[in-house]
Design a protein around this motif. Structure first.
Motif, mmCIF file in Angstrom:
data_model
loop_
_atom_site.group_PDB
_atom_site.id
_atom_site.type_symbol
_atom_site.label_atom_id
_atom_site.label_comp_id
_atom_site.label_asym_id
_atom_site.label_seq_id
_atom_site.Cartn_x
_atom_site.Cartn_y
_atom_site.Cartn_z
ATOM 1 N N LEU A 93 0.946 -1.502 0.061
ATOM 2 C CA LEU A 93 -0.188 0.353 -0.337
ATOM 3 C C LEU A 93 0.821 1.140 0.459
ATOM 4 C CD1 LEU A 93 -2.961 -1.018 2.304
ATOM 5 C CD2 LEU A 93 -3.385 -1.188 -0.115
ATOM 6 N N ARG A 94 1.999 1.495 0.644
ATOM 7 C CA ARG A 94 2.447 2.655 0.834
ATOM 8 C C ARG A 94 3.478 2.171 -1.016
ATOM 9 N NH1 ARG A 94 5.548 1.312 6.574
ATOM 10 N NH2 ARG A 94 4.797 1.898 8.443
ATOM 11 N N SER A 95 4.011 1.584 -1.375
ATOM 12 C CA SER A 95 4.031 1.488 -2.506
ATOM 13 C C SER A 95 3.217 2.235 -3.270
ATOM 14 C CB SER A 95 4.826 0.295 -3.316
ATOM 15 O OG SER A 95 5.117 -0.072 -4.203
ATOM 16 N N ALA A 96 2.388 1.875 -3.201
ATOM 17 C CA ALA A 96 1.570 2.746 -4.367
ATOM 18 C C ALA A 96 1.012 3.505 -3.546
ATOM 19 C CB ALA A 96 -0.005 1.486 -4.442
ATOM 20 N N ALA A 97 0.909 4.048 -2.452
ATOM 21 C CA ALA A 97 0.500 5.889 -1.893
ATOM 22 C C ALA A 97 2.006 6.445 -2.655
ATOM 23 C CB ALA A 97 -0.170 5.474 -0.751
ATOM 24 N N ALA A 98 3.036 6.257 -2.986
ATOM 25 C CA ALA A 98 3.812 6.952 -3.529
ATOM 26 C C ALA A 98 3.718 7.433 -4.436
ATOM 27 C CB ALA A 98 4.737 6.198 -2.970
ATOM 28 N N GLN A 99 3.109 6.863 -4.992
ATOM 29 C CA GLN A 99 2.286 7.204 -6.659
ATOM 30 C C GLN A 99 1.360 7.806 -7.793
ATOM 31 O OE1 GLN A 99 3.158 2.584 -8.836
ATOM 32 N NE2 GLN A 99 4.068 2.432 -7.279
ATOM 33 N N LEU A 100 0.655 8.445 -5.632
ATOM 34 C CA LEU A 100 -0.695 8.813 -6.560
ATOM 35 C C LEU A 100 -0.621 10.127 -6.311
ATOM 36 C CD1 LEU A 100 -2.935 6.963 -3.298
ATOM 37 C CD2 LEU A 100 -2.887 6.517 -6.184
ATOM 38 N N ASN A 101 -1.369 10.501 -7.987
ATOM 39 C CA ASN A 101 -1.284 12.547 -7.653
ATOM 40 C C ASN A 101 -1.107 13.419 -6.344
ATOM 41 O OD1 ASN A 101 -1.183 11.730 -9.883
ATOM 42 N ND2 ASN A 101 -3.531 11.270 -10.700
#
Length: 471
Positions: free
Chosen positions: A463-471
């Motif tokens: 989830l943290r990996s995904a969060a780092a890519q959010l706009n």
């Protein structure tokens, strides 16, 4: 021919048929169920439960194999008693199947007919046991059967499917498993861990239900470290021999091989049980594979004219999501709507959830990566991932193999799906499915508690990996 009248007739008494009966019966109308085969569900008799019993034995044997890595040495070794393994599989299988069958046998006798049914028209059915049923609506819940390619018939009496395997009195010495889908992978790995010589043959590179290429490629590497999985085998010939079954094939290094096995286990998928229903008499709309076209939120079928038919469908015969919990939902949906026909009550379907009980386990939740790429475009997605190779709790337990990938909408951050190969996937998949169904975002999920040290911390890393890519 004996005449019977019904408001709702249900063909089949598996998981979907049982659920449809219970839902329809609540309406107070006249309900008849027709069954030509054995009472008891596919899950209990030849599917989920006996396969998990075999897997449980295999997992225990595998833990003994791993004991030395923890510094625990079994000086006397251990022995797999194939007869005792299968004795427990059959005994517990029979108990599960009897419980399901007893449920049907406890229904009122006037509600039950034995025999195989066929349509005469949209409101008339006949059975091969001499009954004609005039019905207002019908629910088709006839399930599915193993699909056996013609080439496999060359194996003669050494050709088996999963349904045959569970009747064995002892474990075979060797099995060639064809089909690395859910059934083939689960049974192939379990047999291998119980000391059976196994090779698994596939076509086209698919492994289980995996859709994410990165997860699928890792799965191929991991499983091949334990047993032979040829995910794109070139099989030249299959022949019955004095020893069992001879298979000539080309391996993945391009070498021609000839091997003998006691049995050929066909795990090449299942097909809906539709052939004996005489659907031509009803003139239903059919999909590209010959199955009736249904509304998944009502179970409703349609005529070729476009008009709604007084016929509903549920369970594996529909082949929408051939899983027990989905069959149960579909049975309830079809039974309720057959009772209320022509008034229909659509029921939103739950978030897709599928688990494969291999080791490492597999899980798919929500929309797949190819579906999301087609729907939203790759540029509108973020993919978070975690490898379990160095995940703390997983290393402690020596189950540190696998990969989790989560998919989210790049703009909103809402979790849309996930695919996993790894430890405790059956449990992580539930957390993910609940989150997708609640339309939670990645930031919202990261506000929730995560204990230490647990495998669920791997989910937080993804989830943290995904969060780092959010706009």
């Amino acid at each position: 021919m004996q005449q019977r009248e019904a408001d709702i007739t249900i063909i089949g008494t598996g998981t979907a048929g049982m659920a449809a009966y219970k839902a329809a019966k609540k309406s107070g109308q006249r309900v008849i169920v027709i069954e030509g085969g054995a009472y008891g569900t596919t899950c209990a008799r030849v599917g989920c439960m006996p396969s998990k019993l075999l897997i449980a034995a295999a997992e225990n044997a595998h833990q003994l194999e791993k004991a030395k890595e923890f510094g625990i040495h079994l000086t006397a070794g251990y022995r797999v008693d194939g007869h005792q393994v299968m004795q427990r599989v059959r005994r517990e299988r029979d108990r599960f199947a009897k419980a399901a069958a007893d449920t049907v046998l406890n229904w009122p006798e006037e509600d039950r007919l034995r025999g195989y049914a066929r349509f005469i028209d949209a409101n008339t059915l006949e059975t091969d046991t001499g009954f004609r049923i005039h019905t207002r609506t019908t629910v088709i819940a006839t399930g599915s059967s193993p699909f056996i390619p013609a080439q496999f018939q060359e194996a003669g009496d050494r050709l088996i499917c999963n349904e045959d395997l569970f009747d064995f009195e002892k474990l075979p010495d060797s099995v060639a498993v064809f089909g690395p889908g859910v059934i083939g992978l689960e049974l192939g790995q379990a047999l291998h861990r119980l000391g059976v010589r196994v090779r698994l043959f596939g076509r086209g590179g698919s492994i289980g239900p995996l859709q994410d290429n990165k997860v699928r490629d890792l799965a191929g590497e991991i499983f091949n470290q334990e047993f032979s999985l040829l995910d794109d085998a070139q099989v030249e010939t299959i022949q019955r021999s004095d020893q069992g079954v001879d298979i000539c094939f080309v391996d993945q290094q391009g070498q021609a091989c000839r091997e003998s096995y006691d049995y050929l286990l066909a795990a090449t998928g299942r097909r809906p049980n539709l052939e004996s229903l005489n659907l031509e008499a009803v003139d239903l709309q059919l999909g590209p594979k010959g199955s009736p076209t249904a509304d998944p939120q009502t179970g409703q079928l349609y005529l070729k004219s476009g008009k709604a038919a007084p016929i509903f469908i549920a369970g594996d015969v529909q082949n929408y999501r051939p899983l027990l919990h989905e069959a149960n939902d579909e049975g309830h949906i079809a039974g309720q709507n057959a009772a209320s026909w022509p008034d229909l009550h659509p029921v939103p379907r739950r978030t897709p959830l599928a688990v494969v009980f291999t080791d490492p386990q597999m899980a798919l939740v929500g929309a797949s990566l190819p579906q999301l790429q087609e729907r939203l475009g790759s540029e509108n997605l973020v993919i978070g991932e975690v490898s379990f190779h160095n995940q703390g709790r997983s290393r402690v337990l020596l189950v540190n193999k696998g990969l989790l990938r989560v998919y989210a909408n790049k703009e909103s951050g809402v979790l849309l799906g996930a695919e996993m190969l790894g430890p405790a996937a059956e449990h992580l998949a539930h957390l993910l499915a609940w989150s997708v169904q609640q339309q939670l975002s990645i930031p919202q999920l990261l506000e929730l508690p995560f204990y230490h040290p647990v495998i669920e911390e791997g989910l937080r890393s993804a989830l943290r990996s995904a969060a780092a890519q959010l706009n």
